[in-house]
Scaffold this motif. Structure first.
Motif, PDB file in Angstrom:
ATOM      1  N   ASP A 423       0.825  -1.202   0.000  1.00  0.00           N
ATOM      2  CA  ASP A 423       0.000   0.000   0.000  1.00  0.00           C
ATOM      3  C   ASP A 423       0.863   1.257   0.000  1.00  0.00           C
ATOM      4  OD1 ASP A 423       0.862  -0.546   2.617  1.00  0.00           O
ATOM      5  OD2 ASP A 423      -0.836   0.517   3.504  1.00  0.00           O
ATOM      6  N   GLN A 424       1.980   1.205   0.729  1.00  0.00           N
ATOM      7  CA  GLN A 424       2.886   2.354   0.749  1.00  0.00           C
ATOM      8  C   GLN A 424       3.526   2.546  -0.620  1.00  0.00           C
ATOM      9  OE1 GLN A 424       5.776   2.382   3.988  1.00  0.00           O
ATOM     10  NE2 GLN A 424       7.253   3.480   2.719  1.00  0.00           N
ATOM     11  N   MET A 425       3.928   1.460  -1.259  1.00  0.00           N
ATOM     12  CA  MET A 425       4.535   1.546  -2.585  1.00  0.00           C
ATOM     13  C   MET A 425       3.559   2.161  -3.594  1.00  0.00           C
ATOM     14  SD  MET A 425       6.094  -1.542  -4.939  1.00  0.00           S
ATOM     15  CE  MET A 425       4.517  -2.010  -5.678  1.00  0.00           C
ATOM     16  N   VAL A 426       2.311   1.735  -3.531  1.00  0.00           N
ATOM     17  CA  VAL A 426       1.310   2.255  -4.464  1.00  0.00           C
ATOM     18  C   VAL A 426       1.046   3.732  -4.199  1.00  0.00           C
ATOM     19  CG1 VAL A 426      -1.117   2.078  -5.163  1.00  0.00           C
ATOM     20  CG2 VAL A 426       0.257   0.005  -4.864  1.00  0.00           C
ATOM     21  N   ARG A 427       0.992   4.138  -2.939  1.00  0.00           N
ATOM     22  CA  ARG A 427       0.793   5.554  -2.626  1.00  0.00           C
ATOM     23  C   ARG A 427       1.944   6.399  -3.172  1.00  0.00           C
ATOM     24  NH1 ARG A 427      -1.173   3.604   2.366  1.00  0.00           N
ATOM     25  NH2 ARG A 427       0.838   3.966   3.371  1.00  0.00           N
ATOM     26  N   GLU A 428       3.172   5.884  -3.049  1.00  0.00           N
ATOM     27  CA  GLU A 428       4.321   6.630  -3.566  1.00  0.00           C
ATOM     28  C   GLU A 428       4.254   6.771  -5.078  1.00  0.00           C
ATOM     29  OE1 GLU A 428       8.225   5.619  -2.156  1.00  0.00           O
ATOM     30  OE2 GLU A 428       7.461   4.933  -0.235  1.00  0.00           O
ATOM     31  N   ALA A 441       9.642   7.123  -9.380  1.00  0.00           N
ATOM     32  CA  ALA A 441       8.231   6.726  -9.448  1.00  0.00           C
ATOM     33  C   ALA A 441       7.415   7.670 -10.305  1.00  0.00           C
ATOM     34  CB  ALA A 441       7.639   6.650  -8.043  1.00  0.00           C
ATOM     35  N   THR A 442       7.931   8.884 -10.553  1.00  0.00           N
ATOM     36  CA  THR A 442       7.204   9.834 -11.399  1.00  0.00           C
ATOM     37  C   THR A 442       7.095   9.357 -12.840  1.00  0.00           C
ATOM     38  OG1 THR A 442       9.271  11.041 -11.779  1.00  0.00           O
ATOM     39  CG2 THR A 442       7.817  11.855 -10.024  1.00  0.00           C
ATOM     40  N   ASN A 443       7.927   8.391 -13.211  1.00  0.00           N
ATOM     41  CA  ASN A 443       7.849   7.856 -14.574  1.00  0.00           C
ATOM     42  C   ASN A 443       6.500   7.200 -14.853  1.00  0.00           C
ATOM     43  OD1 ASN A 443      10.586   8.107 -16.081  1.00  0.00           O
ATOM     44  ND2 ASN A 443      11.154   7.509 -13.991  1.00  0.00           N
ATOM     45  N   TYR A 444       5.752   6.903 -13.788  1.00  0.00           N
ATOM     46  CA  TYR A 444       4.405   6.348 -13.983  1.00  0.00           C
ATOM     47  C   TYR A 444       3.555   7.287 -14.822  1.00  0.00           C
ATOM     48  CZ  TYR A 444      -0.141   4.304 -12.918  1.00  0.00           C
ATOM     49  OH  TYR A 444      -1.394   3.729 -13.038  1.00  0.00           O
ATOM     50  N   VAL A 533     -18.020   8.653  -2.732  1.00  0.00           N
ATOM     51  CA  VAL A 533     -18.471  10.037  -2.659  1.00  0.00           C
ATOM     52  C   VAL A 533     -17.470  10.962  -3.333  1.00  0.00           C
ATOM     53  CG1 VAL A 533     -19.697   9.601  -0.518  1.00  0.00           C
ATOM     54  CG2 VAL A 533     -17.315  10.389  -0.428  1.00  0.00           C
ATOM     55  N   ALA A 534     -17.864  12.227  -3.482  1.00  0.00           N
ATOM     56  CA  ALA A 534     -16.968  13.273  -3.963  1.00  0.00           C
ATOM     57  C   ALA A 534     -16.279  13.884  -2.754  1.00  0.00           C
ATOM     58  CB  ALA A 534     -17.746  14.315  -4.744  1.00  0.00           C
ATOM     59  N   PRO A 535     -14.961  13.715  -2.583  1.00  0.00           N
ATOM     60  CA  PRO A 535     -14.282  14.187  -1.371  1.00  0.00           C
ATOM     61  C   PRO A 535     -13.997  15.682  -1.423  1.00  0.00           C
ATOM     62  CG  PRO A 535     -12.690  13.198  -2.851  1.00  0.00           C
ATOM     63  CD  PRO A 535     -14.038  13.020  -3.510  1.00  0.00           C
ATOM     64  N   ASP A 536     -13.616  16.222  -0.274  1.00  0.00           N
ATOM     65  CA  ASP A 536     -13.224  17.629  -0.177  1.00  0.00           C
ATOM     66  C   ASP A 536     -11.793  17.753  -0.696  1.00  0.00           C
ATOM     67  OD1 ASP A 536     -12.786  20.251   0.401  1.00  0.00           O
ATOM     68  OD2 ASP A 536     -12.772  19.996   2.586  1.00  0.00           O
ATOM     69  N   MET A 537     -11.594  18.489  -1.773  1.00  0.00           N
ATOM     70  CA  MET A 537     -10.289  18.597  -2.410  1.00  0.00           C
ATOM     71  C   MET A 537      -9.590  19.913  -2.084  1.00  0.00           C
ATOM     72  SD  MET A 537     -10.435  15.752  -3.983  1.00  0.00           S
ATOM     73  CE  MET A 537      -8.866  15.964  -4.760  1.00  0.00           C
ATOM     74  N   LYS A 538     -10.161  20.730  -1.268  1.00  0.00           N
ATOM     75  CA  LYS A 538      -9.653  22.078  -1.053  1.00  0.00           C
ATOM     76  C   LYS A 538      -8.191  22.067  -0.598  1.00  0.00           C
ATOM     77  CE  LYS A 538     -10.792  26.446   1.241  1.00  0.00           C
ATOM     78  NZ  LYS A 538     -11.734  27.141   2.160  1.00  0.00           N
ATOM     79  N   GLY A 539      -7.341  22.714  -1.403  1.00  0.00           N
ATOM     80  CA  GLY A 539      -5.936  22.885  -1.038  1.00  0.00           C
ATOM     81  C   GLY A 539      -5.095  21.631  -1.105  1.00  0.00           C
ATOM     82  N   ARG A 540      -5.589  20.568  -1.698  1.00  0.00           N
ATOM     83  CA  ARG A 540      -4.840  19.315  -1.704  1.00  0.00           C
ATOM     84  C   ARG A 540      -4.569  18.833  -3.122  1.00  0.00           C
ATOM     85  NH1 ARG A 540      -6.573  14.655   2.173  1.00  0.00           N
ATOM     86  NH2 ARG A 540      -4.389  14.192   1.708  1.00  0.00           N
ATOM     87  N   ASP A 541      -3.484  18.096  -3.276  1.00  0.00           N
ATOM     88  CA  ASP A 541      -3.195  17.408  -4.533  1.00  0.00           C
ATOM     89  C   ASP A 541      -4.253  16.314  -4.699  1.00  0.00           C
ATOM     90  OD1 ASP A 541      -2.223  15.745  -6.570  1.00  0.00           O
ATOM     91  OD2 ASP A 541      -0.127  16.103  -6.027  1.00  0.00           O
ATOM     92  N   ARG A 542      -4.959  16.349  -5.804  1.00  0.00           N
ATOM     93  CA  ARG A 542      -6.025  15.378  -6.010  1.00  0.00           C
ATOM     94  C   ARG A 542      -5.515  13.938  -5.927  1.00  0.00           C
ATOM     95  NH1 ARG A 542      -9.820  17.835 -10.935  1.00  0.00           N
ATOM     96  NH2 ARG A 542     -10.541  19.683  -9.780  1.00  0.00           N
ATOM     97  N   ARG A 543      -4.301  13.721  -6.364  1.00  0.00           N
ATOM     98  CA  ARG A 543      -3.754  12.355  -6.366  1.00  0.00           C
ATOM     99  C   ARG A 543      -3.527  11.832  -4.948  1.00  0.00           C
ATOM    100  NH1 ARG A 543       1.580  12.790  -9.266  1.00  0.00           N
ATOM    101  NH2 ARG A 543       1.607  14.719  -8.058  1.00  0.00           N
ATOM    102  N   GLU A 544      -3.183  12.731  -4.030  1.00  0.00           N
ATOM    103  CA  GLU A 544      -2.990  12.320  -2.639  1.00  0.00           C
ATOM    104  C   GLU A 544      -4.303  11.831  -2.041  1.00  0.00           C
ATOM    105  OE1 GLU A 544      -1.280  15.477  -0.430  1.00  0.00           O
ATOM    106  OE2 GLU A 544       0.688  15.367  -1.424  1.00  0.00           O
ATOM    107  N   VAL A 545      -5.363  12.574  -2.306  1.00  0.00           N
ATOM    108  CA  VAL A 545      -6.680  12.180  -1.790  1.00  0.00           C
ATOM    109  C   VAL A 545      -7.079  10.827  -2.354  1.00  0.00           C
ATOM    110  CG1 VAL A 545      -9.119  12.811  -1.674  1.00  0.00           C
ATOM    111  CG2 VAL A 545      -7.363  14.589  -1.542  1.00  0.00           C
ATOM    112  N   LEU A 546      -6.854  10.636  -3.645  1.00  0.00           N
ATOM    113  CA  LEU A 546      -7.197   9.360  -4.270  1.00  0.00           C
ATOM    114  C   LEU A 546      -6.375   8.222  -3.686  1.00  0.00           C
ATOM    115  CD1 LEU A 546      -8.589   7.689  -6.537  1.00  0.00           C
ATOM    116  CD2 LEU A 546      -6.572   8.184  -7.921  1.00  0.00           C
ATOM    117  N   ALA A 547      -5.053   8.436  -3.533  1.00  0.00           N
ATOM    118  CA  ALA A 547      -4.172   7.381  -3.038  1.00  0.00           C
ATOM    119  C   ALA A 547      -4.562   6.950  -1.631  1.00  0.00           C
ATOM    120  CB  ALA A 547      -2.721   7.849  -3.069  1.00  0.00           C
ATOM    121  N   TRP A 549      -7.578   7.083  -0.311  1.00  0.00           N
ATOM    122  CA  TRP A 549      -8.815   6.297  -0.417  1.00  0.00           C
ATOM    123  C   TRP A 549      -8.554   4.917  -0.988  1.00  0.00           C
ATOM    124  CZ3 TRP A 549     -10.803   4.634  -5.180  1.00  0.00           C
ATOM    125  CH2 TRP A 549     -12.032   3.953  -5.114  1.00  0.00           C
ATOM    126  N   LEU A 550      -7.738   4.863  -2.033  1.00  0.00           N
ATOM    127  CA  LEU A 550      -7.526   3.602  -2.729  1.00  0.00           C
ATOM    128  C   LEU A 550      -6.878   2.559  -1.823  1.00  0.00           C
ATOM    129  CD1 LEU A 550      -6.366   3.222  -6.384  1.00  0.00           C
ATOM    130  CD2 LEU A 550      -5.337   1.799  -4.633  1.00  0.00           C
TER     131      LEU A 550
END
Length: 796
Positions: A423-428, A441-444, A533-547, A549-550
């Protein structure tokens, strides 16, 4: 031994319990109604539909009335449905509201449901991209507003006739009163005709305001075990809406079976047992599809339940096999287990020394100790780095340099070898920012730069969900809508890319701007979790919120999907198979096992080595590949081990190890193994011929193990075998050391097959050697023959 066939009297006396579905009934308005079914379960787990035989009464007949198994409203209030069968009693609460009011007909809830039930909006009819016969509907109803416009505004006064509703083509074609390419769909006296007529008579209006959304549907009973050809079980479907209301949609749902040979189901939800087997019967309503497992057993089957030994895996596998009345095969030999586990865990063959040590070990836990040793070897990390590299499509491209691909692969290998939790690897990976050199990992986000494709890949790789169908229309076989698709893609719409001083490197960053628009109405989509649901994204990198949750333990997809991939690598078939196609219409062969493995992975903090230990310790993994009479036709319930061809990279490494001749790969030193190849574009003829993944897509199907004629010819005539035998000089060395022909043959068998030759094999091979003038050449021919055997190329 006992016989499963019982008489009616015996069946009633052996009833363990009865269940009434649904467990509660809510009726709203005078037009509402609810079917119910009564299911009895015998002591042997066989289920019986006893709706017609059960004694049914109403506690207060002034509130509702009953017509067979249909409950209708009479007056507001509460009462109970009292059901009795075989000495068992069940009470079902019934609630009635607004019994004196008539619910107005709704285009979205009623008319479109009739379109779906009648098949009007399928791809083979008016749901096709260009429609049919001048009339087009959105596929499976993904565009209600457009469907209403096309139904009421095109061909005015012909398709619908508000002055004389019964003469509307919409009705006349459906009942076959005028020629219709799709044929007659329903009768004039049907409720479907009545619904459409009511809608036309009230002005064919579009719904006013927001229509309550259907949140989910349930199918009853949730499972069934039918005994004997011709046994029947009725299924009903209940819908649950966002405003808290419910509705019996059995007459509006579309029923299907994934195995008509065993359990076909008709349009009204009646399933009739046929040949022995199992099926998944499904019901679709609006965008929702649900299913129920049906097992069909022969009537006079003789069966004795075997004792279940082993861990939690064996308990769950054994429970499923018991339902199917299947007896598992015996446990494999030590020689078979040694080779099987070594190839599966390390991708290599056991050495002669490892073989001798394992066979000489008399301890009861020798197999567990073997697995522990294998898991600590670097080859285990290398194999899983290769498998993840396939899923992540690691290769050099026009946008990813060879250096970036190598750094990305090296980072991945380090993550796995250092036991970084998955899970940590996938979040990174998902949240990676920075340079493609300094933060590999940015090569993804460089390998795939399309926003929609990135979202599809994340869903497929990390959750096993194929959402691609929902890009253009609601998914025909799963719950995903176009809103789900574009809402999920919005998480990746703000990924920024810019150049660096080195033309080979790029910077990945969150640019905090950028949107995804819906294909149909061009509206901006807010980020929304799949099925959530649609999460609160205010001030956050959308990918962090997704990671977050995932990889959260509450996510129903991530852990089970990853665990299923691990399972498939050891059994050759997933519990859900293909492993990256998790959907209602492709159910898990053992749902309880599928969920439990995911729960265990979470419990182990995503250390999948522990999961591998559990799998390899199970009797399910240790079974022989030889089926018995009861399980011979089973291919997905793990009653016996599947014979699996070794993957391309591992097979080449096994040949190299067996012959003592290393392969040379571009960019790697001599002695490097095929599984260590970092760049997906690096290959050779052997790897390509034997199905190495090209890493062009994230699909698990890219790496193939299907045998072909080209593979056979290459093994027989190519350099992969005879050339390596000659250049490895093993036979030459053994002959010079003065080893006997018998001893050399034994060495060949142990190196290649992890077993000694049988007495018959020894006799035949030694007899062949007597006729051979050149001893070394004859032994090399035997070596070649063993390498070309199915036993060598397959794990078993």
């Amino acid at each position: 031994m006992f016989c499963l066939a019982v008489s009616t009297a015996q069946a009633e006396s052996s009833i363990r319990e009865i269940n009434v579905y649904p467990s509660s009934i809510e009726l709203l308005t005078s037009r509402d109604s609810q079917r119910f079914i009564v299911v009895a379960t015998r002591d042997d787990d066989v289920t019986l539909d006893v709706t017609a035989q059960a004694t049914v009464a109403l506690a207060d007949e002034s509130k509702v009335k009953r017509e067979g198994n249909l409950i209708l409203p009479a007056a507001d209030g509460e009462t109970k449905l009292l059901v009795e069968y075989g000495g068992h009693k069940v009470e079902v609460p019934v609630k009635v509201e607004k019994a004196g009011e008539e619910r107005p007909v709704s285009f979205h809830l009623d008319v479109m449901s009739v379109f779906m039930r009648a098949g009007c909006n399928t791809g083979s009819c008016h749901g096709a991209a260009r429609g049919k016969d001048g009339f087009r509907l959105s596929l499976f109803g993904f565009d209600p507003k457009g469907d209403h416009f096309r139904s009421t505004r095109e061909q005015a006064t012909r398709r619908i006739n508000l002055a004389n509703p019964e003469s509307s083509l919409l009705l006349e074609k459906a009942i076959g009163a005028v020629p219709h390419t799709g044929g007659k769909l329903f009768d004039k006296d049907s409720e479907y005709y009545a619904t459409l007529l009511r809608w036309l008579e009230t002005g064919a209006k579009q719904d006013e305001g927001e229509v309550p959304r259907c949140n989910k549907i349930e199918i009853y009973p949730p499972k069934a075990v039918l005994e004997g050809e011709g046994a029947q079980q009725s299924f009903i479907v209940k819908a649950f809406y966002a405003d808290g209301t419910t509705r019996d949609v059995t007459n509006l749902a579309v029923f299907m079976s994934n195995n008509d040979n065993s359990a076909p189901i008709d349009a009204n939800g009646l399933c009739t047992a046929s040949k022995r087997g199992e099926a998944f019967v499904m019901a679709r309503f609006e965008t929702h599809t649900v299913g129920s497992q049906v097992i069909v057993l022969p009537k006079d089957l003789q069966y004795e339940k075997p004792q279940i030994a082993g861990n939690y895996i064996d308990e769950l596998v054994g429970a499923k096999l018991h339902k199917l009345r299947i007896v598992p095969s015996e446990v494999c030999t030590d020689e078979e287990y040694l080779r099987r586990a070594t190839v599966d865990i390390t991708g290599k063959l056991p050495t002669e020394e490892e073989y001798q040590a394992f066979m000489a070990d008399s301890s009861e836990d020798k197999r567990a100790k073997l697995v522990d040793r294998l898991l600590e070897r670097k080859e285990f990390s290398e194999i899983w780095a290769m498998r993840w590299a396939e899923l992540l499509m690691i290769k050099s491209t026009n946008t990813v340099s060879q250096k970036s691909a190598f750094l990305y692969y090296s980072w991945l290998t380090e993550q796995i070898s250092n036991d970084v939790p998955l899970d940590q690897m996938v979040r990174e990976i998902l949240t990676a920012s920075g340079g493609t050199f300094s933060s590999p990992a940015t090569n993804y986000y460089e390998i795939e730069r399309d926003t929609l494709k990135t979202a599809e890949n994340v869903a497929q790789v990390f959750m096993g969900l194929r959402t691609q169908c929902a890009q253009c229309h609601n998914h025909p076989f799963d719950r995903w809508t176009m809103d789900d698709y574009y809402g999920f893609a919005a998480f990746f719409s703000q990924i920024g890319r810019k150049n660096t001083e080195d033309y080979r490197e790029r910077i990945i960053y969150d640019r905090r701007s950028g949107d995804v628009r819906h294909l149909v109405d061009n509206r901006v989509m807010e980020p929304k979790f799949l099925g959530g649901v649609a999460p609160d994204m205010k001030g956050r990198d959308r990918r962090e919120v997704l990671a977050e949750w995932l990889t959260a333990p509450e996510n129903p997809y991530f852990a089970s999907s990853v665990a299923n991939r691990v399972w498939a690598s050891f059994f050759g078939v997933g519990i859900v198979d293909p492993v990256d196609d998790v959907r209602v219409s492709n159910p898990a062969s053992n749902p309880e096992l599928y969920k439990t493995l995911g729960d265990k992975l979470i419990e182990y903090n995503y250390d999948f080595k522990k999961l591998v230990r559990d799998i390899c310790a199970s009797k399910a993994y240790q079974r022989t590949t030889l089926p018995n009479d009861s399980n011979r036709s089973d291919t997905k319930n793990f009653a016996y081990a599947q014979v699996r061809r070794i993957s391309a990279e591992q097979l080449l490494d096994c040949i190299s190890a067996a012959t003592n001749h290393d392969e040379k790969f571009g960019g790697l030193p001599l002695g490097a193994s095929a599984v260590q190849i970092a760049d997906g574009r690096t290959s050779n003829y052997f790897l390509t011929t034997f199905g190495r993944s090209q890493r062009e897509t994230v699909c698990s199907c890219e790496a193939t193990t299907s045998p072909t004629l080209s593979q056979a010819l290459h093994m027989l005539n190519g350099s992969a075998t005879q050339g390596k035998i000659s250049q490895g000089k093993l036979v030459e060395g053994w002959v010079k050391d003065g080893l006997s022909e018998d001893a050399i043959i034994e060495k060949i068998f142990i190196r290649c097959l992890s077993r000694k030759p049988t007495a018959e094999e020894r006799e035949k091979l030694l007899a062949t050697m007597k006729e051979e003038e050149n001893k070394q050449r004859g032994l090399e021919d035997i070596f070649w023959a063993v390498l070309n055997s199915r036993e060598f190329m397959f794990n078993h």
